[in-house]
Design an enzyme around this catalytic site. Structure first.
Site, PDB file in Angstrom:
ATOM      1  N   TRP A 196       0.865  -1.181   0.000  1.00 20.53           N
ATOM      2  CA  TRP A 196       0.000   0.000   0.000  1.00 20.53           C
ATOM      3  C   TRP A 196       0.903   1.234   0.000  1.00 20.53           C
ATOM      4  O   TRP A 196       1.861   1.300   0.761  1.00 20.53           O
ATOM      5  CB  TRP A 196      -0.915   0.051   1.232  1.00 20.53           C
ATOM      6  CG  TRP A 196      -1.600   1.379   1.281  1.00 20.53           C
ATOM      7  CD1 TRP A 196      -2.637   1.788   0.499  1.00 20.53           C
ATOM      8  CD2 TRP A 196      -1.228   2.502   2.095  1.00 20.53           C
ATOM      9  NE1 TRP A 196      -2.940   3.103   0.780  1.00 20.53           N
ATOM     10  CE2 TRP A 196      -2.091   3.559   1.745  1.00 20.53           C
ATOM     11  CE3 TRP A 196      -0.247   2.715   3.064  1.00 20.53           C
ATOM     12  CZ2 TRP A 196      -2.017   4.821   2.344  1.00 20.53           C
ATOM     13  CZ3 TRP A 196      -0.168   3.969   3.664  1.00 20.53           C
ATOM     14  CH2 TRP A 196      -1.055   5.005   3.300  1.00 20.53           C
ATOM     15  N   GLU A 239      -3.010  -2.793  -2.630  1.00 19.19           N
ATOM     16  CA  GLU A 239      -4.168  -2.252  -1.906  1.00 19.19           C
ATOM     17  C   GLU A 239      -4.502  -0.843  -2.381  1.00 19.19           C
ATOM     18  O   GLU A 239      -3.691   0.070  -2.274  1.00 19.19           O
ATOM     19  CB  GLU A 239      -3.857  -2.231  -0.403  1.00 19.19           C
ATOM     20  CG  GLU A 239      -4.967  -1.645   0.451  1.00 19.19           C
ATOM     21  CD  GLU A 239      -4.603  -1.616   1.939  1.00 19.19           C
ATOM     22  OE1 GLU A 239      -3.445  -1.927   2.288  1.00 19.19           O
ATOM     23  OE2 GLU A 239      -5.493  -1.269   2.739  1.00 19.19           O
ATOM     24  N   LYS A 241      -7.145   2.661  -2.596  1.00 24.47           N
ATOM     25  CA  LYS A 241      -7.762   3.543  -1.623  1.00 24.47           C
ATOM     26  C   LYS A 241      -8.457   4.675  -2.364  1.00 24.47           C
ATOM     27  O   LYS A 241      -8.069   5.038  -3.462  1.00 24.47           O
ATOM     28  CB  LYS A 241      -6.650   4.074  -0.707  1.00 24.47           C
ATOM     29  CG  LYS A 241      -7.103   4.815   0.502  1.00 24.47           C
ATOM     30  CD  LYS A 241      -5.972   4.918   1.521  1.00 24.47           C
ATOM     31  CE  LYS A 241      -6.407   5.727   2.701  1.00 24.47           C
ATOM     32  NZ  LYS A 241      -5.483   5.662   3.821  1.00 24.47           N
ATOM     33  N   ASP A 272      -9.652  -2.989   1.397  1.00 20.59           N
ATOM     34  CA  ASP A 272      -9.722  -2.557   2.791  1.00 20.59           C
ATOM     35  C   ASP A 272     -11.131  -2.013   3.019  1.00 20.59           C
ATOM     36  O   ASP A 272     -11.616  -1.160   2.254  1.00 20.59           O
ATOM     37  CB  ASP A 272      -8.647  -1.485   3.037  1.00 20.59           C
ATOM     38  CG  ASP A 272      -8.580  -1.026   4.488  1.00 20.59           C
ATOM     39  OD1 ASP A 272      -9.624  -0.614   5.036  1.00 20.59           O
ATOM     40  OD2 ASP A 272      -7.483  -1.038   5.059  1.00 20.59           O
ATOM     41  N   HIS A 275     -11.722   1.809   2.722  1.00 23.72           N
ATOM     42  CA  HIS A 275     -11.141   2.571   1.613  1.00 23.72           C
ATOM     43  C   HIS A 275     -12.107   2.948   0.502  1.00 23.72           C
ATOM     44  O   HIS A 275     -11.717   3.080  -0.654  1.00 23.72           O
ATOM     45  CB  HIS A 275      -9.952   1.802   1.028  1.00 23.72           C
ATOM     46  CG  HIS A 275      -8.760   1.837   1.924  1.00 23.72           C
ATOM     47  ND1 HIS A 275      -7.513   1.409   1.536  1.00 23.72           N
ATOM     48  CD2 HIS A 275      -8.628   2.275   3.204  1.00 23.72           C
ATOM     49  CE1 HIS A 275      -6.654   1.572   2.537  1.00 23.72           C
ATOM     50  NE2 HIS A 275      -7.316   2.086   3.558  1.00 23.72           N
ATOM     51  N   HIS A 299      -8.653  -6.400   4.088  1.00 26.22           N
ATOM     52  CA  HIS A 299      -8.251  -5.707   5.295  1.00 26.22           C
ATOM     53  C   HIS A 299      -9.508  -5.417   6.095  1.00 26.22           C
ATOM     54  O   HIS A 299     -10.344  -4.608   5.678  1.00 26.22           O
ATOM     55  CB  HIS A 299      -7.498  -4.411   4.959  1.00 26.22           C
ATOM     56  CG  HIS A 299      -6.031  -4.619   4.836  1.00 26.22           C
ATOM     57  ND1 HIS A 299      -5.127  -3.596   4.680  1.00 26.22           N
ATOM     58  CD2 HIS A 299      -5.298  -5.762   4.882  1.00 26.22           C
ATOM     59  CE1 HIS A 299      -3.901  -4.107   4.627  1.00 26.22           C
ATOM     60  NE2 HIS A 299      -3.979  -5.407   4.734  1.00 26.22           N
ATOM     61  N   ASP A 307     -11.991   7.032   6.415  1.00 27.87           N
ATOM     62  CA  ASP A 307     -11.130   5.872   6.657  1.00 27.87           C
ATOM     63  C   ASP A 307     -10.482   5.992   8.025  1.00 27.87           C
ATOM     64  O   ASP A 307      -9.284   6.195   8.158  1.00 27.87           O
ATOM     65  CB  ASP A 307     -10.067   5.821   5.549  1.00 27.87           C
ATOM     66  CG  ASP A 307      -9.057   4.704   5.759  1.00 27.87           C
ATOM     67  OD1 ASP A 307      -9.455   3.650   6.262  1.00 27.87           O
ATOM     68  OD2 ASP A 307      -7.884   4.900   5.413  1.00 27.87           O
ATOM     69  N   ASP A 309     -10.161   3.861  10.541  1.00 27.74           N
ATOM     70  CA  ASP A 309      -9.476   2.706  11.133  1.00 27.74           C
ATOM     71  C   ASP A 309      -9.906   2.441  12.574  1.00 27.74           C
ATOM     72  O   ASP A 309      -9.070   2.215  13.440  1.00 27.74           O
ATOM     73  CB  ASP A 309      -7.949   2.874  11.038  1.00 27.74           C
ATOM     74  CG  ASP A 309      -7.466   2.819   9.596  1.00 27.74           C
ATOM     75  OD1 ASP A 309      -7.449   1.713   9.031  1.00 27.74           O
ATOM     76  OD2 ASP A 309      -7.132   3.881   9.032  1.00 27.74           O
ATOM     77  N   ASP A 339      -6.890  -4.647  10.172  1.00 28.47           N
ATOM     78  CA  ASP A 339      -6.137  -3.405   9.907  1.00 28.47           C
ATOM     79  C   ASP A 339      -6.870  -2.212  10.529  1.00 28.47           C
ATOM     80  O   ASP A 339      -7.788  -1.664   9.928  1.00 28.47           O
ATOM     81  CB  ASP A 339      -5.962  -3.209   8.392  1.00 28.47           C
ATOM     82  CG  ASP A 339      -5.183  -1.932   8.085  1.00 28.47           C
ATOM     83  OD1 ASP A 339      -4.548  -1.374   8.993  1.00 28.47           O
ATOM     84  OD2 ASP A 339      -5.203  -1.496   6.907  1.00 28.47           O
TER      85      ASP A 339
HETATM   86  C1  RNT Z   1      -3.678   2.497   4.777  1.00 29.53           C
HETATM   87  C2  RNT Z   1      -3.870   1.072   4.475  1.00 29.53           C
HETATM   88  C3  RNT Z   1      -2.745   0.192   4.923  1.00 29.53           C
HETATM   89  C4  RNT Z   1      -2.240   0.521   6.294  1.00 29.53           C
HETATM   90  C5  RNT Z   1      -1.176  -0.406   6.798  1.00 29.53           C
HETATM   91  C6  RNT Z   1      -0.460   0.148   7.992  1.00 29.53           C
HETATM   92  O1  RNT Z   1      -4.778   3.253   4.462  1.00 29.53           O
HETATM   93  O2  RNT Z   1      -5.066   0.616   5.005  1.00 29.53           O
HETATM   94  O3  RNT Z   1      -3.136  -1.144   4.832  1.00 29.53           O
HETATM   95  O4  RNT Z   1      -3.265   0.570   7.228  1.00 29.53           O
HETATM   96  O5  RNT Z   1      -0.336  -0.739   5.779  1.00 29.53           O
HETATM   97 ZN    ZN Z   2      -5.414  -1.514   4.807  1.00 23.42          ZN
END
Ligand code: RNT
Ligand code: ZN
Length: 432
Positions: A196, A239, A241, A272, A275, A299, A307, A309, A339
Site C-alpha cells: 500500500w 491495496e 484507496k 480494505d 477505503h 483488510h 477511513d 481505522d 487493519d
Molecule cells: C492504509 C492502508 C494500509 C495501512 C497499513 C499500515 O490506508 O489501510 O493497509 O493501514 O499498511
Molecule cells: Zn489496509
C-alpha cells in the site's frame, strides 16, 4: 453485576446452552459442529501495528510526516520494541480463539539500534520475528512501508516524478519480497506481501495520468523476476484507496487502478473495508471481483465517516462480508487480515475485540441456513426468505460462540476482559 455473573458461569452451563443451540440449528438444517470446526480453522492475520499506533522500531535519519496514517489517542502502554510487541500479540492470541497469523510491516525490522535504510533491509532484521513465529507455529505476512519516511514527504513514492526516488522505493519493495520469500521458506507457509502506498494529491491535480503510468512501470519492476524472490513463498498483493489525509482529491493507486493491475499481473487485490465512499461497502464487490480474480486479500477495518481505522466490531458490514464469503464458498480464496489502530483505549482490548468480532462474524455466517433461504428465493417466496434471514439474526449464536471459545481454550463470553485488565496493570502500565 452482569459481568460478574458471566464470569462465574460454569462450564456445565455453557455446555447445556450449547446443546440447546445445537438442536435449534439442527432443526433448520445447520450443523454447529461443522460451523465451529470451520470457523476455528480460517486464519486471521493480526496486524502488529495496533500495538504501537503504527510507530515502528525504525531509527530515523530525518523528519517525516505520517504519510496519511493517523492513530489518535495517548492511552498508556504502547509497545516500544519487538519483545513488548510479541508479548502483546501472544496475549491477544490467548484471548481470541482460532488460527492466527501475524502481519508485519517493514517498519518493524529489529536493527540493534542502527539506522538501516529501507532499501537495505534484509531477512536478518526479521530473524527474531521468524524464530518467534516458528516456535509458536504461526504464519507471518508482511508489508512494504512506503510512508513515514523522508522520501515519502512529497506524498509520492513509486509514482514520484524523480527517477531516483522511484528507484529507492523499487529497491525497498524488492528487498521486502526477498524477506517475505525467506520468511515463507523458514516457516513452510507462504507469506502475503501487501503493498500500500500513500501516493496522491491534496487538491485538483492537473495531471492524473503521469503518476499512474509511472506507478504501473514501477510496480512492474518490483514484480519482475529477482534473485532471491520466489512467488511460491512470497505472494504479492496491492491495496487501493479512495483518499487519504493529504490525498483527498486524488490517489494514484485507486481501487480501479489496482483491480485492473492485479488482474493483468496475476497478483492479489487487497480490499480494505475503510477505503471506499462512506456508504459504499465491500460485501457486494466480492462476488463481482472473484468472477475474474483468483483470490483477494481483505483488510478488516471499520470506517466512521472516513477511513478512520476504528476497532472492528460485530456490525452489519462485517457480517455481510462473511455472509458473502460463506454463501459463495469463497473462504479458501480470500485471505483475512485485520487493519485498524486506536491509541485512545487499551490496545490489547482493541485487538481482542476486533479479532473476536471477525471470527464471530465468520461463525455467524456459517450458522446461516443458506441452502434453505436460497431455495425460498429460487421459488419466488421472497417474504419468507427475508423472514428467515431476520430470524437467523437472533438465533442462539452466543451459545455456539462460547462453545467455540471453550474448544479453542480461549475465554468464553466476557471472561477475557478481566485478563486484559490484569495485563494492563501488570505489564502495560509499567511501560513508562
Ligand atoms: C492504509 C492502508 C494500509 C495501512 C497499513 C499500515 O490506508 O489501510 O493497509 O493501514 O499498511
Ligand atoms: Zn489496509
Amino acid at each position: 453485576m452482569h459481568m460478574a455473573t458471566t464470569n462465574r458461569r460454569k462450564n456445565a452451563d455453557l455446555r447445556a446452552a450449547y446443546r440447546a443451540a445445537k438442536q435449534h440449528y439442527a432443526a433448520i438444517g445447520v450443523d454447529t459442529e461443522h460451523a465451529i470446526a470451520r470457523a476455528l480453522q480460517v486464519p486471521i492475520s493480526l496486524h502488529c501495528w495496533q500495538a504501537d499506533d503504527v510507530g515502528g522500531f525504525e531509527v530515523r535519519e530525518g523528519a517525516v510526516d505520517g504519510g496519511g496514517i493517523l492513530a489518535t489517542g495517548s492511552h498508556p502502554g504502547r509497545a516500544r520494541n519487538g519483545e513488548e510487541m510479541r508479548r502483546d500479540l501472544e496475549t491477544v492470541m490467548r484471548l481470541a480463539p482460532g488460527v492466527h497469523r501475524v502481519n508485519l510491516h517493514a517498519l518493524y525490522a529489529e536493527t540493534e539500534g542502527r539506522a538501516v535504510p529501507r532499501d537495505e533491509l534484509r531477512t536478518q532484521h526479521f530473524e527474531r520475528w521468524i524464530a518467534w513465529a516458528r516456535a509458536r507455529k504461526i504464519g507471518l505476512d508482511f508489508n512494504t512501508t512506503f510512508f513515514a519516511h523522508p522520501l515519502a514527504n512529497d506524498g509520492l513514492t513509486l509514482s514520484h516524478p524523480d527517477r531516483s526516488v522511484r528507484e529507492f522505493w523499487i529497491r525497498h519493495a524488492v528487498a521486502c519480497r526477498r524477506i517475505a520469500t525467506d520468511m515463507g521458506k523458514a516457516l513452510r507457509a507462504p507469506v502475503i506481501l501487501n503493498h500500500w502506498l500513500p501516493d496522491g494529491r491534496k487538491d485538483s491535480p492537473a495531471d492524473r495520468w503521469s503518476p499512474r503510468r509511472r506507478l504501473v512501470e514501477a510496480l512492474d519492476r518490483v514484480l519482475a523476476r529477482h534473485a532471491g524472490v520466489d512467488p511460491r513463498w512470497c505472494r504479492d498483493a496491492v491495496e487501493g484507496k479512495l483518499f487519504g489525509i493529504g490525498s483527498e482529491d486524488y490517489v494514484v493507486g485507486s481501487n480501479e487502478f489496482y483491480a485492473a493491475y492485479a488482474l493483468t499481473r496475476n497478483v492479489r487485490l487487497c480490499l480494505d473495508m475503510g477505503h471506499f465512499h462512506p456508504t459504499e461497502t465491500i460485501a457486494d464487490k466480492i462476488s463481482a471481483l472473484l468472477q475474474f480474480h483468483e483470490g483477494l486479500l481483505l483488510h478488516v477495518s471499520r470506517p466512521i465517516r472516513w477511513d478512520s481505522d476504528h476497532v472492528v466490531i460485530f456490525n452489519d458490514d462485517l457480517r455481510a462480508v462473511f455472509q458473502e464469503l460463506v454463501r459463495g464458498n469463497a473462504l479458501d480464496r480470500v485471505a483475512l487480515a485485520t487493519d485498524y489502530f486506536d491509541a485512545s483505549i487499551n490496545r490489547i482490548a482493541a485487538y481482542v475485540i476486533g479479532a473476536r468480532a471477525t471470527r464471530k462474524a465468520l461463525l455467524a455466517a456459517l450458522l446461516e441456513p443458506t441452502a434453505a433461504i436460497r431455495q425460498l428465493e429460487a421459488e419466488g417466496r421472497g417474504a419468507e426468505k427475508l423472514a428467515w434471514m431476520e430470524e437467523a439474526k437472533v438465533g442462539p449464536l452466543g451459545a455456539v460462540w462460547d462453545e467455540l471459545c471453550r474448544r479453542a481454550r480461549a475465554p468464553a463470553g466476557a471472561d477475557w476482559i478481566a485478563a486484559v485488565r490484569d495485563y494492563e496493570e501488570n505489564v502495560l502500565l509499567r511501560r513508562r
